[in-house]
Design a protein around this motif. Structure first.
Motif, PDB file in Angstrom:
ATOM      1  N   THR A   2      -6.631  35.179  37.816  1.00 24.20           N
ATOM      2  CA  THR A   2      -6.442  35.037  39.260  1.00 24.20           C
ATOM      3  C   THR A   2      -5.332  35.967  39.726  1.00 24.20           C
ATOM      4  N   ALA A   3      -4.247  35.980  38.949  1.00 27.66           N
ATOM      5  CA  ALA A   3      -3.092  36.788  39.335  1.00 27.66           C
ATOM      6  C   ALA A   3      -3.460  38.265  39.350  1.00 27.66           C
ATOM      7  N   ALA A   6      -5.554  38.984  42.295  1.00 28.03           N
ATOM      8  CA  ALA A   6      -4.755  38.928  43.521  1.00 28.03           C
ATOM      9  C   ALA A   6      -3.987  40.230  43.711  1.00 28.03           C
ATOM     10  N   PHE A   7      -3.432  40.759  42.624  1.00 29.23           N
ATOM     11  CA  PHE A   7      -2.700  42.019  42.720  1.00 29.23           C
ATOM     12  C   PHE A   7      -3.655  43.184  42.980  1.00 29.23           C
ATOM     13  N   ARG A  10      -4.396  43.181  46.551  1.00 32.15           N
ATOM     14  CA  ARG A  10      -3.236  43.692  47.289  1.00 32.15           C
ATOM     15  C   ARG A  10      -3.257  45.221  47.269  1.00 32.15           C
ATOM     16  N   LYS A  13      -5.844  46.574  49.696  1.00 30.68           N
ATOM     17  CA  LYS A  13      -5.430  46.445  51.100  1.00 30.68           C
ATOM     18  C   LYS A  13      -4.425  47.543  51.441  1.00 30.68           C
ATOM     19  N   LYS A  14      -3.493  47.767  50.521  1.00 32.19           N
ATOM     20  CA  LYS A  14      -2.470  48.792  50.756  1.00 32.19           C
ATOM     21  C   LYS A  14      -3.110  50.171  50.858  1.00 32.19           C
ATOM     22  N   VAL A  83      10.055  44.182  46.369  1.00 31.67           N
ATOM     23  CA  VAL A  83       8.894  43.297  46.315  1.00 31.67           C
ATOM     24  C   VAL A  83       8.683  42.792  44.892  1.00 31.67           C
ATOM     25  N   PHE A  87       7.944  39.078  42.569  1.00 33.17           N
ATOM     26  CA  PHE A  87       6.848  38.881  41.621  1.00 33.17           C
ATOM     27  C   PHE A  87       7.388  38.512  40.237  1.00 33.17           C
ATOM     28  N   ILE A  92       3.983  33.932  36.258  1.00 33.35           N
ATOM     29  CA  ILE A  92       2.621  34.425  36.082  1.00 33.35           C
ATOM     30  C   ILE A  92       2.561  35.181  34.763  1.00 33.35           C
TER      31      ILE A  92
END
Lengths: 248, 312
Positions: A2-3, A6-7, A10, A13-14, A83, A87, A92
């Motif tokens: 999942t982690a 998720a990254f 991200r 999106k960036k 950031v 994290f 995680i």
């Protein structure tokens, strides 16, 4: 998992919101292909049509190599903004941040490959290896790019200054690209340079990619490359993950 | 068990000993204020406690877990909100919170609910879908705080949560911190402002040059520093000499001469003494344009604490 995803999400999106990265992926291959096919095609390869078949695999490799360079720079920007501190204080799986970022990179690399291949086809590139050969070649370059990205990741975690990371990766990548068989056959080069081109891993990558796209057997190059990718990942991935988790 | 127990923490960067032997005990459920100027070693200490930096010497336990040997156990209990808002500028406010929710292994539905709750609680509901890049400093800081609370931590590190904020955003942050503590969280807060530590913290440690200069409850610390400071501005700068002598006698303390030609600043042990001193000025015919009885500034705290150390 999942982690990692998720990254990865991200990173994508960036990527969508950072026009400069899109530029990197789209403009670089177009510019280089056009320069080398129209400007030098006649002189180096006899004619543009003859040269384009030689050039496209080379441009594919070079574009992806240059694109891996921004991997390290993007990571060091994240570190500089703090950031990653957040994290790192999460519980995680170690390395999820880095592998997630690589998934995002992989998408970027794949996009760049599509740009190169489509442009090549438009300019008259007709690979004898067909769809399977081209796909195989792209997969090989993607594998190499991701393996190499671990080195830049480690570099970014060690140097931490975005500008310096970018400068260093480019200082390595451009000579490796130009002093290879990407643009020309090494037969015309002076002996000492020929020797360098022959051991340059980029040359092996380009030879294998050319063979796959031409539908011929890539021979020993392929074996060496797979070994190289395995080595890059086996050495630098654990180092990068350790570096990331290690309290400075 | 204490939330934080640290002894002899040392961290050097090159020749600079940023943290030079710090002992610290933070009781569970309390707000601990870490007070000091820029470069005193506050952030370095927090980073060691939050498993981001390995101490060169000494040891630290968070809820009984060693920060070096068991970082994963420590990370499961803490949350860090940095001095420089550590949110992702290229994502929206909501995306920042959603990413953290997913990383904390909340379900998609729970993540969405929590993001909505936090955006509402931090007055960001209308701006949740804008890129953080377009946020003001106060909004960023609020989002940063929210990001630290996606899953309620047992111990929250707040590294200078209000530095650079306007007064309104500052009191909003204070309101949030008070709410957290009311819900049972332990907070370790660093600040450059004495009034902030005073407003929020149960216990305060004063840190300078990597060492603890003093530690105790607010009232212990205040009584060790002495009372407040009386600032007076005279209507006529010509009266300054006379006023200076009068204040020194009335307050029983030396009055240092500062840059303001009409200004006088003196330590006043109690408000009553300050009022009497002001009355004496007026009897002597020295007209006062304005006056203020304030808490000692951080400079004064340091002056007081370091002079005390030298005497002892």
């Amino acid at each position: 998992m999942t982690a990692t995803l998720a990254f990865g999400g991200r990173a994508l999106k960036k990527f969508r919101r950072t026009p400069i990265q899109l530029l990197d992926v789209a403009v670089h291959p177009v510019v280089f292909t056009l320069i080398f096919s129209f400007l030098f095609g006649g002189a180096v390869g006899g004619s543009i049509d003859a040269y384009i078949g030689y050039l496209v695999p080379g441009i594919l490799v070079m574009t992806l190599l240059v694109t891996t360079g921004t991997t390290g720079a993007a990571l060091s920007v994240d570190i500089a903004t703090g950031v990653y501190d957040r994290f790192r204080t999460l519980s995680i799986r170690p390395g999820a941040v880095l592998t997630g970022a690589l998934i995002g990179d992989l998408v970027r690399y794949a996009l760049a490959s599509v740009v190169v291949i489509v442009l090549g086809l438009a300019l008259g590139f007709r690979p004898a290896g067909g769809v399977a050969g081209v796909l195989g070649a792209v997969l090989l370059v993607l594998l190499f790019a991701v393996s190499l990205s671990w080195l830049w990741t480690l570099l970014a975690l060690t140097i931490k200054t975005p500008g310096a990371v970018l400068a260093l990766t480019q200082a390595v990548l451009y000579p490796l690209s130009f002093f290879s068989n990407i643009f020309t056959t090494p037969a015309t080069l002076p002996g000492w340079l020929q020797a360098f081109v022959d051991v340059n891993p980029v040359s092996h990558l380009v030879s294998a990619v050319r063979a796959l796209m031409a539908g011929t057997a890539p021979g020993a190059s392929l074996g060496w490359l797979l070994l190289g990718c395995a080595l890059l990942t086996a050495v630098f991935a654990p180092l990068a993950v350790r570096r990331f988790n290690a309290a400075g | 068990m204490h939330a934080v127990e640290a002894s002899g923490l040392v961290k050097a960067f090159g020749a600079t000993r940023a943290v030079d032997g710090i002992d610290l005990t933070v009781p569970t459920g309390s707000v601990y204020g870490f007070l000091g100027p820029n470069g005193a070693g506050k952030t370095t200490t927090i980073r060691m406690l939050a498993t981001l930096l390995r101490p060169d010497a000494g040891q630290a336990r968070v809820f009984g877990h060693d920060v070096v040997a068991e970082p994963a156990a420590v990370r499961g209990r803490i949350s860090l909100t940095g001095q420089y808002a550590s949110v992702d500028e290229t994502l929206t406010g909501r995306e920042n919170l959603t990413l953290l929710g997913r990383l904390h292994k909340l379900t998609r539905a729970a993540t969405a609910t929590r993001a909505d709750e936090l955006l509402a609680a931090f007055d960001l509901a209308d701006d949740g879908d804008r890129l953080v890049r377009t946020y003001s400093g106060g909004m960023r800081r609020r989002l940063d705080l929210a990001a630290g609370l996606v899953v309620r931590p047992d111990l929250l590190f707040l590294d200078e949560p209000t530095t650079g904020l306007d007064p309104r955003s500052r009191s909003e942050v204070w309101r949030v911190v008070r709410g957290l503590v009311a819900d049972g969280a332990t907070v370790l807060l660093t600040t450059q402002y004495l009034d902030e530590a005073d407003q929020l913290a149960d216990r305060i440690a004063v840190i300078d040059h990597g060492r603890l200069v003093a530690a105790g409850t607010n009232s212990e610390l205040k009584s060790s520093i002495g009372g407040g400071t009386l600032h007076v501005r005279l209507r006529d700068p010509g009266d300054r000499e006379a006023g200076l002598a009068l204040l020194a006698r009335a307050l029983g303390a030396a009055v240092p001469v500062d840059g303001d030609p009409a200004g006088l600043t003196a330590r006043a042990e109690a408000a009553g003494g300050a009022a009497a001193a002001l009355a004496e000025l007026s009897w002597a015919g020295i007209e006062v344009a304005e006056f203020a009885l304030g808490q000692p500034t951080l400079d004064e705290v340091f002056l007081a604490l370091t002079t005390k150390e030298k005497v002892a």
